[in-house]
Design a protein around this motif. Structure first.
Motif, PDB file in Angstrom:
ATOM      1  N   HIS A   1       6.109 156.263 -45.239  1.00  0.00           N
ATOM      2  CA  HIS A   1       7.308 157.085 -45.408  1.00  0.00           C
ATOM      3  C   HIS A   1       7.942 156.926 -46.787  1.00  0.00           C
ATOM      4  O   HIS A   1       9.089 157.308 -46.985  1.00  0.00           O
ATOM      5  N   LEU A   2       7.203 156.377 -47.726  1.00  0.00           N
ATOM      6  CA  LEU A   2       7.731 156.193 -49.077  1.00  0.00           C
ATOM      7  C   LEU A   2       7.712 157.480 -49.886  1.00  0.00           C
ATOM      8  O   LEU A   2       8.397 157.599 -50.899  1.00  0.00           O
ATOM      9  N   GLY A   3       6.895 158.460 -49.454  1.00  0.00           N
ATOM     10  CA  GLY A   3       6.786 159.703 -50.206  1.00  0.00           C
ATOM     11  C   GLY A   3       5.888 159.575 -51.409  1.00  0.00           C
ATOM     12  O   GLY A   3       5.862 160.451 -52.275  1.00  0.00           O
ATOM     13  N   CYS A   4       5.166 158.457 -51.501  1.00  0.00           N
ATOM     14  CA  CYS A   4       4.227 158.235 -52.596  1.00  0.00           C
ATOM     15  C   CYS A   4       3.192 157.233 -52.119  1.00  0.00           C
ATOM     16  O   CYS A   4       3.354 156.591 -51.081  1.00  0.00           O
ATOM     17  N   ALA A   5       2.131 157.118 -52.885  1.00  0.00           N
ATOM     18  CA  ALA A   5       1.112 156.119 -52.565  1.00  0.00           C
ATOM     19  C   ALA A   5       1.655 154.731 -52.891  1.00  0.00           C
ATOM     20  O   ALA A   5       2.265 154.529 -53.943  1.00  0.00           O
ATOM     21  N   ALA A   6       1.464 153.794 -51.979  1.00  0.00           N
ATOM     22  CA  ALA A   6       1.912 152.426 -52.229  1.00  0.00           C
ATOM     23  C   ALA A   6       1.100 151.835 -53.376  1.00  0.00           C
ATOM     24  O   ALA A   6      -0.110 152.030 -53.465  1.00  0.00           O
ATOM     25  N   VAL A   7       1.773 151.142 -54.269  1.00  0.00           N
ATOM     26  CA  VAL A   7       1.116 150.571 -55.438  1.00  0.00           C
ATOM     27  C   VAL A   7       0.528 149.211 -55.087  1.00  0.00           C
ATOM     28  O   VAL A   7       1.238 148.328 -54.601  1.00  0.00           O
ATOM     29  N   ASP A   8      -0.758 149.059 -55.320  1.00  0.00           N
ATOM     30  CA  ASP A   8      -1.439 147.790 -55.070  1.00  0.00           C
ATOM     31  C   ASP A   8      -1.502 147.030 -56.389  1.00  0.00           C
ATOM     32  O   ASP A   8      -2.239 147.402 -57.291  1.00  0.00           O
ATOM     33  N   SER A   9      -0.710 145.993 -56.501  1.00  0.00           N
ATOM     34  CA  SER A   9      -0.640 145.259 -57.761  1.00  0.00           C
ATOM     35  C   SER A   9      -0.491 143.782 -57.488  1.00  0.00           C
ATOM     36  O   SER A   9       0.157 143.370 -56.522  1.00  0.00           O
ATOM     37  N   GLU A  10      -1.102 142.970 -58.360  1.00  0.00           N
ATOM     38  CA  GLU A  10      -0.971 141.524 -58.221  1.00  0.00           C
ATOM     39  C   GLU A  10       0.372 141.031 -58.735  1.00  0.00           C
ATOM     40  O   GLU A  10       0.860 139.983 -58.326  1.00  0.00           O
ATOM     41  N   GLU A  11       0.994 141.783 -59.648  1.00  0.00           N
ATOM     42  CA  GLU A  11       2.281 141.373 -60.171  1.00  0.00           C
ATOM     43  C   GLU A  11       3.404 141.818 -59.235  1.00  0.00           C
ATOM     44  O   GLU A  11       3.243 142.744 -58.439  1.00  0.00           O
ATOM     45  N   LEU A  12       4.528 141.126 -59.329  1.00  0.00           N
ATOM     46  CA  LEU A  12       5.662 141.420 -58.471  1.00  0.00           C
ATOM     47  C   LEU A  12       6.266 142.765 -58.849  1.00  0.00           C
ATOM     48  O   LEU A  12       6.486 143.064 -60.017  1.00  0.00           O
ATOM     49  N   LEU A  13       6.514 143.606 -57.844  1.00  0.00           N
ATOM     50  CA  LEU A  13       7.092 144.927 -58.066  1.00  0.00           C
ATOM     51  C   LEU A  13       8.383 145.081 -57.280  1.00  0.00           C
ATOM     52  O   LEU A  13       8.570 144.456 -56.237  1.00  0.00           O
ATOM     53  N   GLU A  14       9.267 145.920 -57.797  1.00  0.00           N
ATOM     54  CA  GLU A  14      10.474 146.295 -57.078  1.00  0.00           C
ATOM     55  C   GLU A  14      10.388 147.782 -56.745  1.00  0.00           C
ATOM     56  O   GLU A  14       9.845 148.562 -57.526  1.00  0.00           O
ATOM     57  N   MET A  15      10.946 148.180 -55.588  1.00  0.00           N
ATOM     58  CA  MET A  15      10.858 149.570 -55.164  1.00  0.00           C
ATOM     59  C   MET A  15      12.250 150.171 -55.042  1.00  0.00           C
ATOM     60  O   MET A  15      13.171 149.536 -54.530  1.00  0.00           O
ATOM     61  N   VAL A  16      12.387 151.422 -55.527  1.00  0.00           N
ATOM     62  CA  VAL A  16      13.610 152.197 -55.332  1.00  0.00           C
ATOM     63  C   VAL A  16      13.223 153.456 -54.582  1.00  0.00           C
ATOM     64  O   VAL A  16      12.342 154.204 -55.019  1.00  0.00           O
ATOM     65  N   CYS A  17      13.851 153.700 -53.431  1.00  0.00           N
ATOM     66  CA  CYS A  17      13.510 154.860 -52.615  1.00  0.00           C
ATOM     67  C   CYS A  17      13.958 156.150 -53.304  1.00  0.00           C
ATOM     68  O   CYS A  17      14.809 156.139 -54.206  1.00  0.00           O
ATOM     69  N   GLU A  18      13.402 157.261 -52.869  1.00  0.00           N
ATOM     70  CA  GLU A  18      13.715 158.560 -53.488  1.00  0.00           C
ATOM     71  C   GLU A  18      15.189 158.892 -53.387  1.00  0.00           C
ATOM     72  O   GLU A  18      15.789 159.416 -54.338  1.00  0.00           O
ATOM     73  N   SER A  19      15.812 158.584 -52.245  1.00  0.00           N
ATOM     74  CA  SER A  19      17.234 158.872 -52.065  1.00  0.00           C
ATOM     75  C   SER A  19      18.081 158.142 -53.093  1.00  0.00           C
ATOM     76  O   SER A  19      18.998 158.728 -53.694  1.00  0.00           O
ATOM     77  N   CYS A  20      17.788 156.881 -53.340  1.00  0.00           N
ATOM     78  CA  CYS A  20      18.558 156.105 -54.318  1.00  0.00           C
ATOM     79  C   CYS A  20      18.271 156.562 -55.745  1.00  0.00           C
ATOM     80  O   CYS A  20      19.155 156.525 -56.595  1.00  0.00           O
ATOM     81  N   MET A  21      17.039 156.979 -56.012  1.00  0.00           N
ATOM     82  CA  MET A  21      16.719 157.518 -57.330  1.00  0.00           C
ATOM     83  C   MET A  21      17.583 158.745 -57.616  1.00  0.00           C
ATOM     84  O   MET A  21      18.076 158.922 -58.735  1.00  0.00           O
ATOM     85  N   ASN A  22      17.777 159.590 -56.611  1.00  0.00           N
ATOM     86  CA  ASN A  22      18.567 160.808 -56.804  1.00  0.00           C
ATOM     87  C   ASN A  22      20.061 160.527 -56.882  1.00  0.00           C
ATOM     88  O   ASN A  22      20.809 161.309 -57.464  1.00  0.00           O
ATOM     89  N   LYS A  23      20.504 159.401 -56.309  1.00  0.00           N
ATOM     90  CA  LYS A  23      21.914 159.023 -56.433  1.00  0.00           C
ATOM     91  C   LYS A  23      22.217 158.481 -57.826  1.00  0.00           C
ATOM     92  O   LYS A  23      23.371 158.482 -58.256  1.00  0.00           O
ATOM     93  N   ALA A  24      21.196 157.984 -58.495  1.00  0.00           N
ATOM     94  CA  ALA A  24      21.327 157.519 -59.889  1.00  0.00           C
ATOM     95  C   ALA A  24      20.248 158.244 -60.690  1.00  0.00           C
ATOM     96  O   ALA A  24      19.267 157.632 -61.132  1.00  0.00           O
TER      97      ALA A  24
END
Length: 403
Positions: free
Chosen positions: A156-179
């Motif tokens: 339900h992320l609306g995108c492909a989940a990123v497979d990465s060995e490094e630490l990632l942070e996620m911002v949902c689409e709703s929050c992206m549109n609020k900022a």
């Protein structure tokens, strides 16, 4: 071969479980298990829980700290909400009716600055489902948005989940549109990076607009610059200028220069002029260092506050910083408990041995640096082997020293 594969799988499973256990302990260790956090007010980050047993029909959302979950709500049906930022413990306030907090009974009737979502009712994601979900046979993994702090299923992320060995942070689409200014940063710094540019017919007018007019500190705009300065001043018939006109021209030039410098310092405006874009669809994954790329000019700071995301500039806001604090406390508690169990002679012996090892390690590293050699795992391994050998030789020699 089958046995070997089975052993590898078993070891991998144990490693995963241990890592999950370490993360859980780090989250809990960052919060006090015995003292209600209410007296500390709205804490920057803490472990938060919601009590399903105490919740009644129509009750407002509430959350409690770790200590209250342990003591006041022991044996209740508890939702573990992981961590929340700027939260003040609700246990025993008016939303709980007649239920009183055992640890901190004198509380305000309501914590007006707390921010709640459906997590406090045991529901998560845009699908508004519980976790664990009895209807979910797969037990799908979830990931937390660092802004709204809701948890989302990967599907339900609306995108492909990123497979990465490094630490990632996620911002949902709703929050992206609020900022929405975050979309500009996402085009350059999010994962994966975007390589397409806007159509030149679209970008060129925007660039011209930003380079021909500059924001002033008083909130207005300087006049478009000309070949003779910010504003063209009238001249005397003989072409000379009065002293007043010269001063006015100098002041306007200084003003224009200051405005241009301020605009040049804005990272966001500079990125916009480059024309790189990202489709404004789906959640966004960011490498952990992305916050350092955000602009900190006055206008941008004001935009963060208006969007309610000013915490993005706070390095200690991150869950990783909170977990590292918890891990540090765990190590301190472990060392303290082990050290205090020894007698005075044993404590001094450990201190002496530690200082000896530190001195020898420093000397070893200096020698490598002087010789221009790299510090390799093999070199470190050899150092500790030699250290153990010296210890054994000293121990053996001591056996023949008679008094």
């Amino acid at each position: 071969m089958a046995d070997n594969e089975g052993n590898v799988a078993a070891v991998s499973l144990v490693d995963v479980e241990d890592e999950e256990l370490r993360e859980a302990l780090a989250v809990l260790a960052g919060s006090d298990p015995d003292q209600c956090s209410y007296q500390q007010g709205y804490m920057k980050r803490q472990a938060v829980f919601a009590c399903n047993t105490c919740r009644t029909e129509g009750m407002e959302p509430t959350g409690v700290c770790l200590a209250c979950a342990n003591h006041c709500h022991d044996g209740h049906d508890i939702f573990e909400l992981y961590t929340k930022r700027n939260f003040c413990c609700d246990c025993g306030n008016k939303n709980f009716g007649t239920f009183e907090c055992k640890l901190s009974p004198k509380k305000d009737s309501q914590n007006t600055k707390n921010v709640y979502n459906h997590n406090y009712f045991g529901r998560y994601c845009s699908c508004d489902r519980p976790y664990p979900d009895e209807d979910d046979q797969v037990g799908e993994e979830m990931i937390q948005c660092i802004i709204c702090e809701d948890w989302y299923h990967l599907k339900h992320l609306g995108c492909a989940a990123v497979d990465s060995e490094e630490l990632l942070e996620m911002v949902c689409e709703s929050c992206m549109n609020k900022a929405p200014f975050l979309w500009t940063y996402a085009a350059y710094f999010a994962t994966p990076p975007v390589t397409s540019k806007e159509n030149e017919d679209v970008t060129t007018p925007n660039v011209e607009k930003e380079t021909s007019s500059y924001p002033c500190r008083d909130g207005g705009h300087a006049e478009p610059s000309t070949s003779q300065g910010c504003i063209k001043n009238p001249t005397l018939p003989n072409g000379d200028r009065t002293e007043s006109q010269k001063r006015t021209r100098e002041e306007m030039e200084r003003h224009s220069s200051a405005c241009q410098s301020e605009a040049a310092l804005c990272k966001l405006k500079n990125l916009k002029t480059k024309g790189l874009v990202r489709p404004r669809v789906g959640s966004v994954f960011w490498p952990y260092c992305w916050r350092s790329k955000l602009c900190t000019c006055t206008d941008c700071k004001r935009a963060y506050v208006e969007a309610g995301v000013q915490f993005l500039l706070d390095e200690s806001d991150t869950v990783l910083a909170y977990e590292n604090k918890g891990k540090s406390l765990l190590r301190e508690d472990l060392l303290t408990s082990c050290f205090s169990s020894l007698d005075r002679v044993q404590q001094l012996e450990i201190i002496y041995q530690f200082n000896d090892m530190k001195d020898e390690l420093n000397a070893f590293l200096r020698d490598l640096a002087d010789q221009g050699k790299e510090v390799t795992p093999e070199a470190i391994h050899a150092f500790f082997e030699e250290l153990q050998a010296k210890k054994r030789r000293r121990s053996s020699a001591g056996q023949y020293n008679c008094s």
